[in-house]
Design a protein around this motif. Structure first.
Motif, PDB file in Angstrom:
ATOM      1  N   GLU A  37      25.920  51.321 -19.700  1.00  0.00           N
ATOM      2  CA  GLU A  37      26.554  51.006 -20.984  1.00  0.00           C
ATOM      3  C   GLU A  37      27.727  50.043 -20.796  1.00  0.00           C
ATOM      4  OE1 GLU A  37      26.956  51.203 -25.167  1.00  0.00           O
ATOM      5  OE2 GLU A  37      25.322  51.793 -23.840  1.00  0.00           O
TER       6      GLU A  37
ATOM      7  N   SER B 138      27.980  46.379 -22.398  1.00  0.00           N
ATOM      8  CA  SER B 138      29.123  46.012 -23.248  1.00  0.00           C
ATOM      9  C   SER B 138      29.780  44.724 -22.761  1.00  0.00           C
ATOM     10  CB  SER B 138      30.141  47.144 -23.314  1.00  0.00           C
ATOM     11  OG  SER B 138      30.860  47.260 -22.115  1.00  0.00           O
TER      12      SER B 138
ATOM     13  N   GLU C  86      32.362  44.558 -28.516  1.00  0.00           N
ATOM     14  CA  GLU C  86      32.843  45.804 -27.927  1.00  0.00           C
ATOM     15  C   GLU C  86      34.343  45.969 -27.997  1.00  0.00           C
ATOM     16  OE1 GLU C  86      31.020  48.346 -27.056  1.00  0.00           O
ATOM     17  OE2 GLU C  86      29.352  47.140 -27.738  1.00  0.00           O
TER      18      GLU C  86
ATOM     19  N   SER D 156      38.655  46.764 -24.296  1.00  0.00           N
ATOM     20  CA  SER D 156      37.196  46.813 -24.176  1.00  0.00           C
ATOM     21  C   SER D 156      36.711  48.225 -23.864  1.00  0.00           C
ATOM     22  CB  SER D 156      36.729  45.864 -23.073  1.00  0.00           C
ATOM     23  OG  SER D 156      37.155  46.343 -21.816  1.00  0.00           O
TER      24      SER D 156
END
Length: 114
Positions: A51, A55, A62, A88
């Motif tokens: 993930e 991202s 994100e 982030s």
């Protein structure tokens, strides 16, 4: 509300519930309380790393705005607010990911809400 992740392998990690929920949803865990057993950690780490990598491909999607409003320190601009800073997903997830890696090395669990 804060979520405190605990493991005997690392220092506690605190995270706002809204940010922890995204990670725990990815791992199919409840945000209010739960446990990642040592046996679950390899899969959980792999999911979180995937993930994070995804991202980073789309950083503009994100980035999340900083929760608190901050003021500019310049006296002349007393009423103007700073531009919202972004954090982030990978930056938010990193401390928990490091805890999970340490727990995996030491064969320990990761718990929250207990």
């Amino acid at each position: 509300m804060l979520v405190t992740f605990k493991s005997k392998a690392a220092a506690d990690v605190l995270m706002y519930e809204e940010h922890a929920k995204r990670i725990l949803d990815l791992l199919h865990k409840d945000v209010s309380k739960g446990i990642l057993t040592a046996a679950e950690l390899p899969d959980a780490i792999a999911r979180l790393e995937a993930e994070i990598a995804e991202s980073k491909k789309h950083p503009e999607l994100e980035a999340t705005q900083r929760d608190s409003d901050t003021r500019d320190g310049d006296a002349d601009d007393d009423n103007e607010q700073e531009r919202a800073k972004t954090v982030s997903f990978s930056t938010r997830a990193y401390p928990l990911l490091e805890m999970m890696r340490a727990a995996q090395r030491d064969n320990r669990d990761v718990m929250w809400g207990v």
